[in-house]
Design a protein around this motif. Structure first.
Motif, PDB file in Angstrom:
ATOM      1  N   PRO A  68       0.822  -1.215   0.000  1.00  0.00           N
ATOM      2  CA  PRO A  68       0.000   0.000   0.000  1.00  0.00           C
ATOM      3  C   PRO A  68       0.856   1.267   0.000  1.00  0.00           C
ATOM      4  N   ASP A  69       0.449   2.242  -0.796  1.00  0.00           N
ATOM      5  CA  ASP A  69       1.135   3.525  -0.870  1.00  0.00           C
ATOM      6  C   ASP A  69       0.431   4.492   0.080  1.00  0.00           C
ATOM      7  N   LEU A  70       0.956   4.614   1.300  1.00  0.00           N
ATOM      8  CA  LEU A  70       0.268   5.403   2.318  1.00  0.00           C
ATOM      9  C   LEU A  70       0.291   6.894   2.006  1.00  0.00           C
ATOM     10  N   LEU A  71       1.355   7.377   1.372  1.00  0.00           N
ATOM     11  CA  LEU A  71       1.402   8.805   1.043  1.00  0.00           C
ATOM     12  C   LEU A  71       0.327   9.175   0.023  1.00  0.00           C
ATOM     13  N   ALA A  72       0.197   8.358  -1.015  1.00  0.00           N
ATOM     14  CA  ALA A  72      -0.855   8.619  -1.999  1.00  0.00           C
ATOM     15  C   ALA A  72      -2.229   8.458  -1.367  1.00  0.00           C
ATOM     16  N   MET A  73      -2.348   7.474  -0.463  1.00  0.00           N
ATOM     17  CA  MET A  73      -3.628   7.231   0.196  1.00  0.00           C
ATOM     18  C   MET A  73      -4.002   8.382   1.125  1.00  0.00           C
ATOM     19  N   LEU A  74      -2.988   9.060   1.677  1.00  0.00           N
ATOM     20  CA  LEU A  74      -3.260  10.148   2.614  1.00  0.00           C
ATOM     21  C   LEU A  74      -4.051  11.266   1.948  1.00  0.00           C
ATOM     22  N   TRP A  75      -3.814  11.517   0.672  1.00  0.00           N
ATOM     23  CA  TRP A  75      -4.562  12.562  -0.040  1.00  0.00           C
ATOM     24  C   TRP A  75      -5.904  12.037  -0.528  1.00  0.00           C
ATOM     25  N   ARG A  76      -5.930  10.774  -0.916  1.00  0.00           N
ATOM     26  CA  ARG A  76      -7.168  10.216  -1.458  1.00  0.00           C
ATOM     27  C   ARG A  76      -8.154   9.816  -0.369  1.00  0.00           C
ATOM     28  N   ASP A  77      -7.637   9.234   0.711  1.00  0.00           N
ATOM     29  CA  ASP A  77      -8.495   8.716   1.781  1.00  0.00           C
ATOM     30  C   ASP A  77      -7.728   8.836   3.093  1.00  0.00           C
ATOM     31  N   PRO A  78      -7.700  10.034   3.699  1.00  0.00           N
ATOM     32  CA  PRO A  78      -6.848  10.261   4.880  1.00  0.00           C
ATOM     33  C   PRO A  78      -7.201   9.374   6.060  1.00  0.00           C
ATOM     34  N   GLY A  79      -8.487   9.103   6.255  1.00  0.00           N
ATOM     35  CA  GLY A  79      -8.865   8.257   7.385  1.00  0.00           C
ATOM     36  C   GLY A  79      -8.304   6.861   7.260  1.00  0.00           C
ATOM     37  N   LEU A  80      -8.377   6.290   6.068  1.00  0.00           N
ATOM     38  CA  LEU A  80      -7.844   4.948   5.841  1.00  0.00           C
ATOM     39  C   LEU A  80      -6.325   4.943   5.980  1.00  0.00           C
ATOM     40  N   ALA A  81      -5.665   5.968   5.462  1.00  0.00           N
ATOM     41  CA  ALA A  81      -4.205   6.034   5.558  1.00  0.00           C
ATOM     42  C   ALA A  81      -3.746   6.076   7.012  1.00  0.00           C
ATOM     43  N   LEU A  82      -4.448   6.844   7.838  1.00  0.00           N
ATOM     44  CA  LEU A  82      -4.072   6.932   9.250  1.00  0.00           C
ATOM     45  C   LEU A  82      -4.318   5.618   9.970  1.00  0.00           C
ATOM     46  N   ARG A  83      -5.394   4.950   9.624  1.00  0.00           N
ATOM     47  CA  ARG A  83      -5.639   3.634  10.228  1.00  0.00           C
ATOM     48  C   ARG A  83      -4.531   2.652   9.855  1.00  0.00           C
ATOM     49  N   CYS A  84      -4.104   2.693   8.591  1.00  0.00           N
ATOM     50  CA  CYS A  84      -3.057   1.770   8.148  1.00  0.00           C
ATOM     51  C   CYS A  84      -1.727   2.057   8.836  1.00  0.00           C
ATOM     52  N   PHE A  85      -1.451   3.309   9.154  1.00  0.00           N
ATOM     53  CA  PHE A  85      -0.177   3.649   9.775  1.00  0.00           C
ATOM     54  C   PHE A  85      -0.222   3.528  11.292  1.00  0.00           C
ATOM     55  N   LEU A  86      -1.292   4.029  11.907  1.00  0.00           N
ATOM     56  CA  LEU A  86      -1.362   4.047  13.365  1.00  0.00           C
ATOM     57  C   LEU A  86      -1.835   2.726  13.947  1.00  0.00           C
ATOM     58  N   GLY A  87      -2.704   2.043  13.230  1.00  0.00           N
ATOM     59  CA  GLY A  87      -3.260   0.801  13.739  1.00  0.00           C
ATOM     60  C   GLY A  87      -2.461  -0.416  13.308  1.00  0.00           C
ATOM     61  N   PRO A  88      -2.979  -1.599  13.580  1.00  0.00           N
ATOM     62  CA  PRO A  88      -2.290  -2.829  13.184  1.00  0.00           C
ATOM     63  C   PRO A  88      -2.156  -2.922  11.670  1.00  0.00           C
ATOM     64  N   CYS A  89      -1.092  -3.549  11.227  1.00  0.00           N
ATOM     65  CA  CYS A  89      -0.895  -3.792   9.796  1.00  0.00           C
ATOM     66  C   CYS A  89      -1.652  -5.064   9.433  1.00  0.00           C
ATOM     67  N   LEU A  90      -2.945  -4.916   9.186  1.00  0.00           N
ATOM     68  CA  LEU A  90      -3.779  -6.065   8.855  1.00  0.00           C
ATOM     69  C   LEU A  90      -3.382  -6.664   7.511  1.00  0.00           C
ATOM     70  N   PRO A  91      -3.517  -7.977   7.335  1.00  0.00           N
ATOM     71  CA  PRO A  91      -3.252  -8.569   6.016  1.00  0.00           C
ATOM     72  C   PRO A  91      -4.077  -7.935   4.908  1.00  0.00           C
ATOM     73  N   ALA A  92      -5.263  -7.421   5.241  1.00  0.00           N
ATOM     74  CA  ALA A  92      -6.108  -6.796   4.225  1.00  0.00           C
ATOM     75  C   ALA A  92      -5.459  -5.562   3.611  1.00  0.00           C
ATOM     76  N   GLN A  93      -4.453  -4.975   4.280  1.00  0.00           N
ATOM     77  CA  GLN A  93      -3.756  -3.837   3.679  1.00  0.00           C
ATOM     78  C   GLN A  93      -3.114  -4.202   2.344  1.00  0.00           C
ATOM     79  N   TYR A  94      -2.766  -5.483   2.194  1.00  0.00           N
ATOM     80  CA  TYR A  94      -2.107  -5.918   0.966  1.00  0.00           C
ATOM     81  C   TYR A  94      -3.108  -6.323  -0.117  1.00  0.00           C
TER      82      TYR A  94
END
Length: 683
Positions: A516-542
């Motif tokens: 997952p590209d968290l920087l690109a996601m931060l502009w497109r979907d900031p809530g999801l990007a923060l969950r991916c960075f701050l929360g657990p790295c769920l397998p669904a991230q891939y």
């Protein structure tokens, strides 16, 4: 939409454990036809519990086994664990999950049970085609492989010797079986052209068994590395008059009632077995050469520890700081120095030992820690500190030999549990990336998602979508990884395949575009990007990007905190809907069943799991992929979710709680620890 794997390349998958199941599924969703060869009668591999002694070269587990990773972190990336299952599952729950996975994606028709791979070598035209010649034996039943191994543990049906199988049956029984095969084309022991509509290169019957040689475009080795026990040569072991077994053969504590038992080892199996025995044995001694950090399964407020530790935010901190924090958490439960467990290495210098019960048993005296065994004599054990104890049984929880004996030695060699594979998957000197080893890795985290992402990479390579680096680059990467491992972990047979979970998942995902590209996601979907960075790295991230993304991965990640903290019977999604069981989250059939009981007489009482054996499922018909069974079509929960992607979404508590709050608390713990250390120095 997933498609039927009916044409094009053919791949043999060795083993139908968790790695084998996801390898089959990955092949099918990319139109690669798999044939999985499983030498037992069941799927699940290591997780198949049986009260009977484990057969040679098969995995064995104990009745009380509970997985050390939580259900959210061990799930396959596009098939969540049922929310009615406990956060930390028993082996029965794990097996039910695997059965539902196999049933939902229609994997069972591609598995040939009672079939043992004997040899894998390059085909005659390998240099041009990259194809492999596979020799395997189709056995008549699950007892047959045991009878096909002599007392010394050597195969007597080896294709190289051509000697006959020792499980011959009377001609009348053989004829009856052949008639059954003809009447049941789904029988896993039926011939290759009957079962899979594909020709055999060569085959011959040996009594009721049959040896087959067949060529494949690719090989995915999913045979695991917990099948051949490692038995150390302890001084005087031959003179010990009590019972000696390996942990592979341990099943229940009742046979050891009233005994004095010595458990040798300090890994997860050792401490689990010692804690189990403490309830029935008169005394349990836990012998360790170096000690270990024993950490609990849960962190603050009962949240699974692996959800806190396997966070991108956590691993952005200096490793020594992270190590210090977890060590203090472990010491908060029990003083490792006082009970004789404190090792010289740091917590991240060894594979973690995870157990919730051992501290209590150490404090109540039912378990005592002892140093390494110096010698055995009669029924007496002498330890390196000079103490002597009388014991009735010695249980060797000393790990396993990593073996790939069925692979030609010019392809893969294993020495002292070390194997040279590029990113633990590919032999670096092969000109074709058509052979992959899946699941042969020891990560601080669940292996199921790792096996899945390895399989996705292997299939992408087989289909030519991506390429491996040249041999020199792969060799350099292997050497770099070995140097890093030797520097970070103490020298041991246990630490030859070590890696950090997020780091490794990201490395493999980058190879085929699934990171997952968290920087690109931060502009497109900031809530999801923060969950991916701050929360657990769920397998669904891939599954957010790359080949075969899962449309419901964003919603699944957003609901993590809600699923983790809610009671299963009261669980509701944000729209007020009751979530369906696993088959509905992943597709069609979770509430209807798809699982077998592990023991005769019934299941575990879990709602919605049918009592159906694997072979019964095979003969019930050939399930196929369809739009109705696709994870993106029949999910009442995930289709009802609203996709929120506004800037204010990241302000919701569940967006930052698991990551931000926990790590803020850990920083406070650091400050408190420093303050207490100063008080200690001043006193």
């Amino acid at each position: 939409m997933m498609r039927l794997g009916g044409g094009g390349k053919r791949v043999v998958v060795v083993g139908a454990g968790s790695s084998g199941l996801t390898a089959i599924k990955t092949c099918l969703e990319d139109d690669v036809t798999p044939l999985c060869l499983e030498k037992t009668q069941r799927i699940g591999g290591l997780w198949n519990y049986s009260p009977l002694p484990s057969a040679p070269h098969t995995a064995g587990i104990y009745e009380s086994l509970v997985i050390n990773t939580c259900r959210e972190m061990m799930a396959f990336s596009d098939f969540p664990v049922p929310q009615t299952f406990p956060q930390f599952m028993t082996h029965r729950h794990v097996m039910q999950y695997f059965r539902q996975y196999a049933d939902h994606f229609g994997l069972l028709p591609y598995i040939r049970f009672n079939t043992e791979v004997r040899h894998v070598r390059k085909a005659d035209d390998y240099d041009v085609t990259g194809r492999w010649m596979v020799t395997y034996v189709v056995h008549v039943d699950d007892a047959c492989p045991m009878k096909c191994v002599n007392e010394g543990g050597n195969d007597v049906t080896s294709s190289s010797t051509g000697s006959a199988c020792q499980c011959d049956r009377e001609g009348e029984q053989q004829g009856e079986r052949e008639r059954r095969e003809e009447a049941s084309p789904c029988n896993p022991c039926s011939s290759a052209d009957e079962n899979q509509d594909q020709p055999e290169t060569e085959g011959r019957r040996r009594g009721a068994c049959r040896e087959v040689r067949e060529e494949f475009d690719g090989v995915m080795i999913c045979s695991g590395h917990h099948t051949v026990p490692y038995v150390p040569d302890l001084p005087g072991m031959g003179t010990f008059q009590g019972q000696t077994i390996h942990s592979q053969q341990y099943k229940r504590p009742e046979p050891f009632r009233g005994q004095r038992v010595l458990v040798v080892g300090i890994g997860n199996s050792a401490v689990d077995i010692a804690s189990d025995l403490a309830k029935t044995a008169s005394k349990v001694y836990l012998s360790t050469r170096r000690g270990a950090w024993v950490v609990p399964r849960t962190a603050l407020w009962g949240v699974p520890a692996d959800m806190v530790a396997n966070s991108r935010l956590a691993f952005s901190l200096p490793l020594r700081l992270l190590e210090w924090c977890v060590e203090k958490q472990a010491d908060a439960r029990i003083d490792h120095t006082r009970v004789g467990l404190r090792p010289k290495h740091g917590l991240l210098g060894a594979h973690p030992t995870i157990n919730d019960e051992l501290p209590a048993h150490l404090l109540n005296g039912r378990v005592e820690v002892r140093p390494h065994v110096a010698s055995l004599s009669g029924r007496e054990v002498a330890f390196e500190d000079g103490l002597r104890e009388e014991v009735d049984t010695v249980i060797l929880a000393t790990g396993y030999d990593y073996r790939l004996d069925f692979v030609s030695p010019d392809v893969i060699q294993v020495a002292e549990n070390r194997v040279r594979l590029y990113k633990y998957v590919f032999p670096p000197r092969l000109p074709h990336a058509s052979l992959a080893v899946i699941g042969l890795v020891q990560a601080i985290g669940a292996v199921m998602p790792i096996a899945e992402i390895q399989s996705r990479w292997a299939v992408s390579l087989l289909l030519g979508r991506v390429k491996l680096p040249d041999t020199r680059q792969m060799e350099e990467e292997i050497e770099r990884r070995e140097r890093t491992m030797d520097a970070e972990y103490y020298a041991s047979r246990r630490h030859t395949l070590q890696t950090f979970w997020i780091e490794y998942m990201d490395e493999v995902a980058m190879e085929f575009g699934a990171k997952p590209d968290l920087l690109a996601m931060l502009w497109r979907d900031p809530g999801l990007a923060l969950r991916c960075f701050l929360g657990p790295c769920l397998p669904a991230q891939y599954r957010l990007t790359g080949p075969r993304p899962w449309p419901h991965a964003p919603a699944f990640i957003r609901q993590l905190w809600h699923r983790t903290t809610a009671r299963p019977q009261h669980l509701r999604d944000p729209d007020g809907q009751s979530p369906p069981r696993n088959g509905e989250v992943g597709g069609a059939r979770g509430a209807e069943g798809g699982g077998a009981t592990d023991e005769p007489g019934g299941g575990t009482g879990e709602e919605g799991v049918a009592e159906v054996t694997d072979n019964e499922q095979v003969t019930n018909g050939h399930a196929r992929f369809s739009a109705e069974k696709s994870p993106g079509s029949s999910s009442a929960l995930l289709t009802s979710l609203s996709v929120r992607s506004s800037w204010r979404d990241w302000l919701t508590p569940d967006a930052v709680w698991l990551g931000g709050v926990f790590h803020f608390v850990y920083l406070l713990a650091i400050a408190l620890g420093c303050f207490l250390w100063l008080l200690h120095r001043m006193s």
